[in-house]
Write a protein that holds these residues in place. Sequence first.
Motif, PDB file in Angstrom:
ATOM      1  N   ILE A 127      44.638  44.411  40.111  1.00 33.23           N
ATOM      2  CA  ILE A 127      45.378  44.580  38.609  1.00 33.23           C
ATOM      3  C   ILE A 127      45.780  43.443  38.027  1.00 33.23           C
ATOM      4  O   ILE A 127      45.621  43.030  36.754  1.00 33.23           O
ATOM      5  CB  ILE A 127      46.506  45.525  38.849  1.00 33.23           C
ATOM      6  N   ILE A 128      46.331  42.316  38.850  1.00 38.67           N
ATOM      7  CA  ILE A 128      46.870  41.164  38.238  1.00 38.67           C
ATOM      8  C   ILE A 128      45.910  40.374  37.719  1.00 38.67           C
ATOM      9  O   ILE A 128      44.788  39.947  38.139  1.00 38.67           O
ATOM     10  CB  ILE A 128      48.014  40.417  38.927  1.00 38.67           C
ATOM     11  N   PRO A 129      46.115  39.611  36.643  1.00 33.02           N
ATOM     12  CA  PRO A 129      45.112  38.663  36.242  1.00 33.02           C
ATOM     13  C   PRO A 129      44.621  37.619  37.080  1.00 33.02           C
ATOM     14  O   PRO A 129      45.637  37.160  37.883  1.00 33.02           O
ATOM     15  CB  PRO A 129      45.598  38.016  34.867  1.00 33.02           C
ATOM     16  N   GLU A 130      43.279  37.231  37.237  1.00 33.38           N
ATOM     17  CA  GLU A 130      42.977  36.246  38.089  1.00 33.38           C
ATOM     18  C   GLU A 130      43.763  34.871  38.201  1.00 33.38           C
ATOM     19  O   GLU A 130      43.886  34.198  38.946  1.00 33.38           O
ATOM     20  CB  GLU A 130      41.400  35.962  38.020  1.00 33.38           C
ATOM     21  N   VAL A 131      43.912  34.502  36.885  1.00 34.79           N
ATOM     22  CA  VAL A 131      44.696  33.175  36.748  1.00 34.79           C
ATOM     23  C   VAL A 131      46.086  33.141  37.574  1.00 34.79           C
ATOM     24  O   VAL A 131      46.405  32.266  38.079  1.00 34.79           O
ATOM     25  CB  VAL A 131      44.895  32.888  35.251  1.00 34.79           C
ATOM     26  N   VAL A 132      46.716  34.346  37.515  1.00 42.43           N
ATOM     27  CA  VAL A 132      47.804  34.489  38.261  1.00 42.43           C
ATOM     28  C   VAL A 132      47.829  34.210  39.579  1.00 42.43           C
ATOM     29  O   VAL A 132      48.475  33.325  40.375  1.00 42.43           O
ATOM     30  CB  VAL A 132      48.606  35.797  38.001  1.00 42.43           C
ATOM     31  N   MET A 133      46.791  34.842  40.120  1.00 40.78           N
ATOM     32  CA  MET A 133      46.492  34.624  41.646  1.00 40.78           C
ATOM     33  C   MET A 133      46.040  33.366  42.041  1.00 40.78           C
ATOM     34  O   MET A 133      46.530  32.723  42.911  1.00 40.78           O
ATOM     35  CB  MET A 133      45.457  35.845  42.010  1.00 40.78           C
ATOM     36  N   GLY A 134      45.294  32.732  41.142  1.00 40.71           N
ATOM     37  CA  GLY A 134      44.610  31.336  41.215  1.00 40.71           C
ATOM     38  C   GLY A 134      45.775  30.119  41.383  1.00 40.71           C
ATOM     39  O   GLY A 134      45.886  29.515  42.287  1.00 40.71           O
ATOM     40  N   ILE A 135      46.594  30.417  40.434  1.00 49.59           N
ATOM     41  CA  ILE A 135      47.987  29.448  40.453  1.00 49.59           C
ATOM     42  C   ILE A 135      48.814  29.603  41.713  1.00 49.59           C
ATOM     43  O   ILE A 135      49.312  28.694  42.267  1.00 49.59           O
ATOM     44  CB  ILE A 135      48.488  28.995  39.084  1.00 49.59           C
ATOM     45  N   SER A 136      49.068  30.970  42.052  1.00 50.77           N
ATOM     46  CA  SER A 136      49.619  31.023  43.194  1.00 50.77           C
ATOM     47  C   SER A 136      49.119  30.523  44.390  1.00 50.77           C
ATOM     48  O   SER A 136      50.019  29.699  45.162  1.00 50.77           O
ATOM     49  CB  SER A 136      49.880  32.627  43.593  1.00 50.77           C
ATOM     50  N   LEU A 137      47.723  30.469  44.566  1.00 57.23           N
ATOM     51  CA  LEU A 137      47.210  29.706  45.959  1.00 57.23           C
ATOM     52  C   LEU A 137      47.239  28.454  45.773  1.00 57.23           C
ATOM     53  O   LEU A 137      47.473  27.661  46.583  1.00 57.23           O
ATOM     54  CB  LEU A 137      45.726  30.293  45.956  1.00 57.23           C
ATOM     55  N   LEU A 138      47.047  27.826  44.276  1.00 60.98           N
ATOM     56  CA  LEU A 138      47.259  26.555  44.233  1.00 60.98           C
ATOM     57  C   LEU A 138      48.675  26.051  44.707  1.00 60.98           C
ATOM     58  O   LEU A 138      48.642  25.116  45.512  1.00 60.98           O
ATOM     59  CB  LEU A 138      46.992  26.053  42.731  1.00 60.98           C
ATOM     60  N   LEU A 144      30.532  35.371  44.932  1.00 58.10           N
ATOM     61  CA  LEU A 144      29.666  34.363  44.379  1.00 58.10           C
ATOM     62  C   LEU A 144      29.700  34.437  42.698  1.00 58.10           C
ATOM     63  O   LEU A 144      29.464  33.315  42.245  1.00 58.10           O
ATOM     64  CB  LEU A 144      28.210  34.985  44.356  1.00 58.10           C
ATOM     65  N   ASP A 145      30.364  35.354  42.285  1.00 53.01           N
ATOM     66  CA  ASP A 145      30.616  35.142  40.922  1.00 53.01           C
ATOM     67  C   ASP A 145      31.879  34.669  40.336  1.00 53.01           C
ATOM     68  O   ASP A 145      32.121  34.233  39.375  1.00 53.01           O
ATOM     69  CB  ASP A 145      30.867  36.912  40.487  1.00 53.01           C
ATOM     70  N   ASP A 146      32.918  34.437  41.372  1.00 57.30           N
ATOM     71  CA  ASP A 146      34.063  33.888  40.926  1.00 57.30           C
ATOM     72  C   ASP A 146      34.311  32.601  40.504  1.00 57.30           C
ATOM     73  O   ASP A 146      33.807  31.722  41.174  1.00 57.30           O
ATOM     74  CB  ASP A 146      35.280  34.011  42.356  1.00 57.30           C
ATOM     75  N   TYR A 147      34.892  32.338  39.220  1.00 52.42           N
ATOM     76  CA  TYR A 147      35.085  31.238  38.806  1.00 52.42           C
ATOM     77  C   TYR A 147      36.592  30.724  38.729  1.00 52.42           C
ATOM     78  O   TYR A 147      36.941  29.621  39.199  1.00 52.42           O
ATOM     79  CB  TYR A 147      34.602  31.238  37.440  1.00 52.42           C
ATOM     80  N   VAL A 148      37.595  31.670  38.217  1.00 54.35           N
ATOM     81  CA  VAL A 148      38.979  31.246  37.979  1.00 54.35           C
ATOM     82  C   VAL A 148      39.614  30.938  39.386  1.00 54.35           C
ATOM     83  O   VAL A 148      40.217  29.919  39.332  1.00 54.35           O
ATOM     84  CB  VAL A 148      39.629  32.608  37.498  1.00 54.35           C
ATOM     85  N   ILE A 149      39.586  31.725  40.403  1.00 50.81           N
ATOM     86  CA  ILE A 149      40.080  31.492  41.562  1.00 50.81           C
ATOM     87  C   ILE A 149      39.693  30.300  42.295  1.00 50.81           C
ATOM     88  O   ILE A 149      40.501  29.380  42.680  1.00 50.81           O
ATOM     89  CB  ILE A 149      40.432  32.667  42.374  1.00 50.81           C
ATOM     90  N   THR A 150      38.517  30.172  42.245  1.00 57.05           N
ATOM     91  CA  THR A 150      37.668  28.899  42.801  1.00 57.05           C
ATOM     92  C   THR A 150      38.018  27.817  42.238  1.00 57.05           C
ATOM     93  O   THR A 150      38.422  26.596  42.745  1.00 57.05           O
ATOM     94  CB  THR A 150      36.180  29.301  42.744  1.00 57.05           C
ATOM     95  N   TYR A 151      38.159  27.848  40.921  1.00 67.31           N
ATOM     96  CA  TYR A 151      38.650  26.640  40.068  1.00 67.31           C
ATOM     97  C   TYR A 151      40.026  25.992  40.477  1.00 67.31           C
ATOM     98  O   TYR A 151      40.082  24.850  40.631  1.00 67.31           O
ATOM     99  CB  TYR A 151      38.659  26.768  38.371  1.00 67.31           C
ATOM    100  N   PHE A 152      40.873  26.952  40.769  1.00 69.46           N
ATOM    101  CA  PHE A 152      42.084  26.394  41.199  1.00 69.46           C
ATOM    102  C   PHE A 152      42.273  25.956  42.472  1.00 69.46           C
ATOM    103  O   PHE A 152      43.208  25.345  43.017  1.00 69.46           O
ATOM    104  CB  PHE A 152      43.050  27.447  40.870  1.00 69.46           C
ATOM    105  N   THR A 153      41.115  26.482  43.561  1.00 64.21           N
ATOM    106  CA  THR A 153      41.470  26.302  44.956  1.00 64.21           C
ATOM    107  C   THR A 153      40.454  25.037  45.331  1.00 64.21           C
ATOM    108  O   THR A 153      40.378  24.983  46.641  1.00 64.21           O
ATOM    109  CB  THR A 153      41.599  27.452  45.768  1.00 64.21           C
ATOM    110  N   ALA A 154      39.423  24.655  44.479  1.00 64.15           N
ATOM    111  CA  ALA A 154      38.437  23.813  44.619  1.00 64.15           C
ATOM    112  C   ALA A 154      39.036  22.476  44.804  1.00 64.15           C
ATOM    113  O   ALA A 154      39.981  22.051  44.074  1.00 64.15           O
ATOM    114  CB  ALA A 154      37.130  23.897  43.818  1.00 64.15           C
TER     115      ALA A 154
END
Lengths: 303, 259
Positions: free
Chosen positions: B108-119, B200-210
């Motif tokens: 449910i939550i937007p990917e960007v939220v999860m991405g920055i949390s992991l970052l 394979l598809d993920d951009y957003v979460i990968t972007y923050f954790t790469a």
Amino acid sequence: MAASTRGTVLKKRRLSLAALRESTTAQGLALIAPTALYLLVFMIVPMILVGILSLMTRGPYGNVVYRLNFDNYTRLIDPLYLRILMYSIGVGAATTLITLVIGYPLAYYIARVPARQRNVLLFLILVPFWTNFIIRIYAWIMILRTEGLLNSFLLNLGLIKVPLDILYTPTAVLIGMVYEFLPFMILPLYTSLEKIENAQLEAAADLGARPLASFLRITFPLSLPGITAGSILTFIPAMGMFVVPDLMGGAKTILIGNLVRNQFLTARDWPFGAASSMLLMFLTLAMTLYYTRKVGFSEDLLV
Amino acid sequence: MSEKKPSAWLRLFSALVYLYIYLPIVLLVIFSFNKQKLNVSWEGFTLSWYQELFRNQQILLAIRNSLTIALVSTIVATIIGTLAALALQRYRFPGYTLTESTLYIPVIIPEVVMGISLLVFFSLIGVRLGLGTITLSHIAFSIPFVALVVRARLHGFDKSIEEAAMDLGANELTTFWRVTLPTILPGVLSGALLALTLSLDDYVITYFTAGPGSTTLPLRIFSMVRFAVTPEVNALSTIWVATVFLVLLIGQMVQNRQR
């Protein structure tokens, strides 16, 4: 002798296994433990950290100073950020509405064709859904840009004299968003429409209901859970999306997702970025709860 | 539903929507064979973009990174997620509702939220960003999807087959390997396929954790199409779409045969 020893060993093992089987609570906990631990470490703790970070202060060099501070939230009321917030909600709502208007008739159609044809039509919806989403955006960039296929087509036909500037406008963002999220709307709509029994519609017709009346009073209300699920699955990711605005909106279109990203990676104001992210998270949770309470929501629509 | 024939208008409308969905993809494929670099108009057939694609070291590295991450995260997430599905479908334990609702958060939550949390998490604990952090993150968002898909397939599972196996002397482990797993395997496989695609598809979460050197295929494509149109990306997209089409087609055929 050997056989009887084996027999007792088996019996013993059976007994201990029976004891284990008895304590189903322990088994259940053992099975859920890896997921619970993993999500605790890599999802819950990170989110709590963002919550804490949103109450801290940005240092002079973009570092984080651990001093309690609520300014990051009050800053969000600034007209500049309120406008970004309203614009994000607007883009999310427009995307949801357009995908609903396009998706509903299509889902209705798929639910009414014979089963064989239905499988093919559903399959055709799934293929782009499983294809990389940056590739799908790229296809539209190719079409919409100034020297793109649409313009060269229209110029060749003589319909326009000057190329249209569509790419890097809000319109382009909407086109991209609708294209991205259409399957997310169609699939839950189809699931709920497909469940409606033909007998109910026949009964309505037998009782003299015209097609329009039976649609409005039977089909539409029964498809509301699908509309809810589809809207949530479209609205929330659309509102937080920053890739489509980045690639198709140029620098002019800033959604709340772009704001969060920029604070973390360009402006290096992590506390403010964390506060914006918390706002986005609360908004989505509030909306999900409101919608699901109001209309009802069945989880099997999600998968 | 079904029975009454859909009207001609509805048919026409649906055809137009399918055209809208497929025209961009078809154009993408056609222009991957185009001689002209700028992709403005058709100039003639060529396969040179495909050759160039396979000579592009950056793309090859990105493909390798993406496949490594996807493979590892799919295997781990499928195992963990399947166990969770079994737990939720068959057992009651303390914290049941809490874990069940936690599973919906990444859906449910937007990917960007999860991405920055992991970052934030990775930088606070001082881990260097790279293939490892991307893989850990992909496992995190894949577990819930696998669990939900497998659980949906477990709904119709008949527990008496397992009991029969155990009455015939099979122990728990044998019962699991020989009875339970084969029965839920289609669900597990579709969960795994979903996890693989998401990764394979993920951009957003990968972007923050790469980190440096861990560019994945979506990140590479993004930077290639940011400011320019290049037929190499068309060629890559064509291969991708064709692969997805084939995998889904095979999956569909297997499913049909089982019915």
